[in-house]
Design an enzyme around this catalytic site. Structure first.
Site, PDB file in Angstrom:
ATOM      1  N   TYR A 198       0.832  -1.208   0.000  1.00 54.11           N
ATOM      2  CA  TYR A 198       0.000   0.000   0.000  1.00 54.11           C
ATOM      3  C   TYR A 198       0.865   1.255   0.000  1.00 54.11           C
ATOM      4  CZ  TYR A 198      -3.570   3.353   1.546  1.00 54.11           C
ATOM      5  OH  TYR A 198      -4.410   4.429   1.647  1.00 54.11           O
TER       6      TYR A 198
ATOM      7  N   LYS B 284       1.228   4.201  -2.985  1.00 53.22           N
ATOM      8  CA  LYS B 284       0.927   5.614  -2.758  1.00 53.22           C
ATOM      9  C   LYS B 284       2.162   6.480  -2.993  1.00 53.22           C
ATOM     10  CE  LYS B 284      -3.429   5.216  -1.751  1.00 53.22           C
ATOM     11  NZ  LYS B 284      -4.476   5.804  -2.615  1.00 53.22           N
TER      12      LYS B 284
END
Length: 259
Positions: free
Chosen positions: A164, A168
């Protein structure tokens, strides 16, 4: 000039078309509502038709122009299909908000190829593909706004950032690359960086009251975020007021990142 006329000149989105992925819940829903109420014709893209219908019905009840497209952003083909479905509603978008995300957080030692691929597909590749589809057209028309929703994990590792955080971090780099390519032609590309926001995407953490309180204590405002905290920042970045702001990561986090 009246104050109302001045503010309208700065921030009005009248005549603009906006696409908001992940716009059926959380931050995406709040942004879709803000853009619509600022005058844009908004198309919300997500998977769940009942949630999409609820958002659009609410906006139409407020006198806004809004529509929805059901689409899965997990494959290249489905992203391309969703993009063309969006265009069929109000035409080519002037504003693209990439808020759709997937938040799978196994420990790094347990991170599988499937989790990695799924995370990158939704969180990074879909925004890239939508930018490739719509960015050149925006540049050709001399106006465009691309807004990504990132995460604290793009800047610091905590709570098992895993794939994750990588996705990002890549998303913020994508914004800079897009800004370099298209900002000379009137297209700004920026990223909003939330702190901890009480949304369905963070349900795992939200179910832990001690963790929620701990995160609130790390801010300067003394509270965690809510989706509506992003309305003003989104309208600013979508409007003419932000014409000289591009390639930036703008933290909307109550001071968490600097406390």
């Amino acid at each position: 000039m009246t104050s109302q006329a001045y503010l309208s000149q700065l921030f009005s989105l009248d005549g603009r078309v906006a696409l908001v992925t992940g716009g059926s819940s959380g931050i995406g829903r709040a942004i879709a509502g803000a853009l619509a109420r600022a005058g844009a014709r908004v198309v919300v893209v997500a998977r769940g038709e009942s949630e999409l219908t609820a958002v659009v019905d609410e906006l139409r009840a407020d006198g806004c122009q809004a529509a929805w497209v059901s689409g899965d952003l997990g494959t290249r083909e489905s992203v391309r299909t969703a993009a063309e479905d969006v265009v069929s509603v109000f035409g080519e978008p002037d504003i693209v908000v990439n808020s759709a995300g997937i938040n799978l957080r196994p420990p790094m030692s347990e991170l599988t190829d499937e989790v990695w691929d799924t995370t990158m597909a939704v969180n990074l590749e879909a925004p890239y593909l939508l930018g490739r589809r719509f960015g050149p057209g925006m540049a050709g028309r001399g106006f465009g706004r691309i807004i990504h929703i990132s995460s604290q994990q793009a800047h610091r590792a905590f709570v098992q950032s895993g794939a994750y955080g990588v996705s990002k971090g890549g998303l913020e780099s994508l914004a800079r690359s897009q800004a370099e390519a298209w900002s000379p032609y009137g297209v700004t590309c920026n990223t909003l960086v939330p702190g901890f926001v009480l949304t369905p995407l963070n349900a795992r953490l939200a179910d832990d009251p001690e963790q929620v309180a701990s995160l609130a204590a790390r801010t300067m405002t003394g509270r965690n975020g809510i989706a509506e905290d992003f309305a003003g920042a989104a309208v600013f970045l979508a409007s003419g007021a932000s014409a000289y702001v591009t390639g930036q990561s703008i933290f909307v986090d109550g001071g968490l990142s600097v406390h």
